[in-house]
Write an enzyme that holds these catalytic residues in place. Structure first.
Site, short mmCIF file in Angstrom:
data_model
loop_
_atom_site.label_atom_id
_atom_site.label_comp_id
_atom_site.label_asym_id
_atom_site.label_seq_id
_atom_site.Cartn_x
_atom_site.Cartn_y
_atom_site.Cartn_z
N GLN A 122 0.80 -1.22 0.00
CA GLN A 122 0.00 0.00 0.00
C GLN A 122 0.83 1.27 0.00
O GLN A 122 0.31 2.34 -0.33
CB GLN A 122 -0.93 0.02 1.22
N TRP A 171 4.59 1.50 -0.92
CA TRP A 171 5.84 1.66 -1.66
C TRP A 171 5.60 2.28 -3.04
O TRP A 171 6.50 2.86 -3.63
CB TRP A 171 6.56 0.32 -1.76
N HIS A 212 -1.24 2.48 -5.94
CA HIS A 212 -2.17 2.19 -4.84
C HIS A 212 -3.40 3.09 -4.92
O HIS A 212 -4.54 2.62 -4.73
CB HIS A 212 -1.46 2.39 -3.50
N HIS A 242 2.30 -7.60 -13.72
CA HIS A 242 3.69 -7.99 -13.51
C HIS A 242 4.12 -9.03 -14.54
O HIS A 242 5.22 -8.93 -15.11
CB HIS A 242 3.87 -8.54 -12.09
N PRO A 244 1.16 6.03 -6.40
CA PRO A 244 0.29 6.24 -7.57
C PRO A 244 -0.51 5.01 -7.96
O PRO A 244 -1.71 5.11 -8.24
CB PRO A 244 1.30 6.63 -8.67
#
Length: 503
Positions: free
Chosen positions: A392, A394, A399, A432, A397
């Site tokens: 939440q 790191w 998140h 990812h 934008p």
């Protein structure tokens, strides 16, 4: 008459006798008698002062004796009830020296590894090789052409919103056009990267990364303009600014507030495209001016960390990865573990450099250049005690986008928090894998599996670990998980391409 005279004489005699008895003896006067009484009182007061002085002296001597006894007892006693400093109940929290010691040991150990690398392999840094990663043919730039072609998707989204604002498109038609546009935005560059051999893996990452960012931006652009139309349908005169930045109008009184559909301009669209955010607003918070010193510092950091990333990758990571191929082929678990631990240190160092160079230097550079006021690109993820807190904080934008356009809409549709969180992790796992598999031209689902594994990991850490133990578990997942995925992808890429060429 004789009786009364006799009575008067007796009264006078009695009064005279009474007066004589009131006179002082030995012929002394009343003044002398008063002075003697005063002297007696003075003597009594003098005796009282001396007594008090004596009592005070005695009390002082007693207190001094008591103090000497206490001093002696203190000199004889060297123990008292207290906790050890490293105990949690001691309340001691100043561990700055231990932190400095850890930093010194980290620098010394990495310096030894770097010197060992230089002695074994020599200097491997080659800037020309980096250029060849982007371009195989100097007259063919497919990656750059794909990035330029992305403007077509931007203009289609803007045209669709203009038609919707005028009523030329119905909501259903506009939704279909947006869906087709955004699906093509993901599939077209992926097809070109997979089919055109001249696109290198590095160029492919740049292309699919750019189109993924544009996909998220245009999705937010579509949603916010739809909300504006819904407000207009209930006769709302204008869309109020976000409450997250109420002071921005005071910072730049000259900037006018934009209302729908006045925001549907090319200038507004491209400001959002280049702004360091994924969530669209009609009126972004703006900084008062451009600070040139701040801008130049961020530019220097960008260039410095870019060179450091390339140099450390060539000098440190590539030799370790190449030496890991043989243990992976032989499935030697001991040597594989040793290579994994060797790769963990440079991989994590490069990841930290990437984080600072991208989320702090480059995003602050673009924000300063565009006078974009919201600079919260990350929070204190390094203090994460749960896996959920890390994801939440790191990447703020992403998140914010997930929370605004995916998580909360699912909750409003009646889904539970657990299902909504799992859906967010699933979406993140898809992107990812998309960002890794397409440039490498292979599908192994290592990134997808790693992201989905965060769900049970987050549950275990949140349930069984607290405080420093939870923070250590988060750090371990970051340091060990990433190099494991890197080794898997590198091994599969080597087997798929170079092994076939050798055969």
């Amino acid at each position: 008459m004789g009786d009364s005279d006799a009575t008067l004489r007796r009264r006078a005699t009695f009064a005279a006798g009474l007066g004589g008895s009131m006179q002082p003896m030995n012929g002394k006067s009343a003044a002398a008698s008063q002075s003697s009484v005063t002297a007696d009182f003075g003597r009594d007061n003098g005796l009282g002062k001396r007594d008090r002085m004596v009592e005070t002296a005695r009390a002082k001597s007693k207190s001094e004796k008591h103090k000497r006894r206490n001093d002696i007892s203190e000199r004889m006693s060297c123990h008292k009830t207290q906790e050890s400093l490293l105990s949690s109940s001691s309340g001691f929290s100043n561990y700055r020296g231990i932190l400095n010691w850890c930093v010194v040991m980290l620098v010394l150990s990495n310096a030894r590894l770097f010197l060992e690398n230089l002695l074994r392999y020599g200097i491997l840094v080659d800037p020309i090789q980096v250029i060849s990663l982007f371009l195989k043919d100097p007259y063919s730039w497919p990656a750059a052409c794909l990035v330029i072609a992305s403007n077509l998707f931007i203009l289609v989204a803007l045209y669709t919103e203009r038609q919707l604002s005028k009523g030329s498109f119905t909501e259903r038609v506009g939704f279909q056009v947006h869906c087709i546009n955004m699906v093509n935005m993901l599939t077209f560059p992926a097809a070109v990267v997979l089919l055109v051999p001249s696109v290198t893996p590095v160029g492919g990452v740049f292309v699919v990364g750019t189109h993924t960012i544009l996909f998220l931006k245009l999705y937010s652009y579509k949603d916010v303009n739809k909300w504006c139309r819904e407000l207009s349908s209930v006769k709302a005169k204008k869309l109020a600014r976000s409450l997250s930045c109420p002071s921005a109008q005071h910072l730049n009184g000259g900037d006018r507030k934009v209302c729908y559909p006045g925001n549907l301009t090319i200038r507004d669209m491209y400001y959002f495209v280049f702004a360091p955010t994924l969530c669209y607003e009609l009126n972004f918070p703006r900084s008062p001016n451009i600070r040139m010193s701040f801008l130049l510092r961020r530019l220097f950091e960008m260039l410095f960390f870019m060179q450091m990333l390339v140099g450390l990758t060539q000098q440190w990571m590539i030799p370790i990865i190449e030496s890991s191929m043989k243990p992976l082929e032989d499935m030697d678990l001991t040597r594989m573990t040793e290579r994994l631990l060797r790769l963990a240190v440079p991989n994590h160092l490069l990841w930290l450099m990437f984080f600072y160079g991208f989320f702090h230097s480059s995003m602050n550079f673009s924000a300063e250049l565009l006078r974009f006021g919201d600079r919260q690109f990350y929070n204190d993820w390094w203090n994460s005690e749960t896996v959920t807190y890390f994801w939440q904080n790191w990447n703020i934008p992403v998140h914010k986008w997930c929370l605004r356009h995916f998580y909360k809409p699912l909750l409003r549709r009646g889904f539970s928090k657990m299902v909504s969180q799992s859906a967010v992790f699933f979406l993140s796992a898809f992107f990812h894998e998309y960002l890794v598999s397409i440039p490498l031209r292979m599908f192994r689902l290592w990134a997808f599996t790693g992201m989905m594994a965060q769900i049970p990991l987050a549950w275990c850490v949140g349930r069984y670990l607290r405080g420093n133990y939870g923070n250590a578990a988060v750090w371990m997942s970051i340091i060990i998980g990433q190099p494991f995925a890197v080794l898997m992808y590198v091994h599969d890429f080597y087997v798929l391409h170079y092994r076939q060429e050798a055969d």
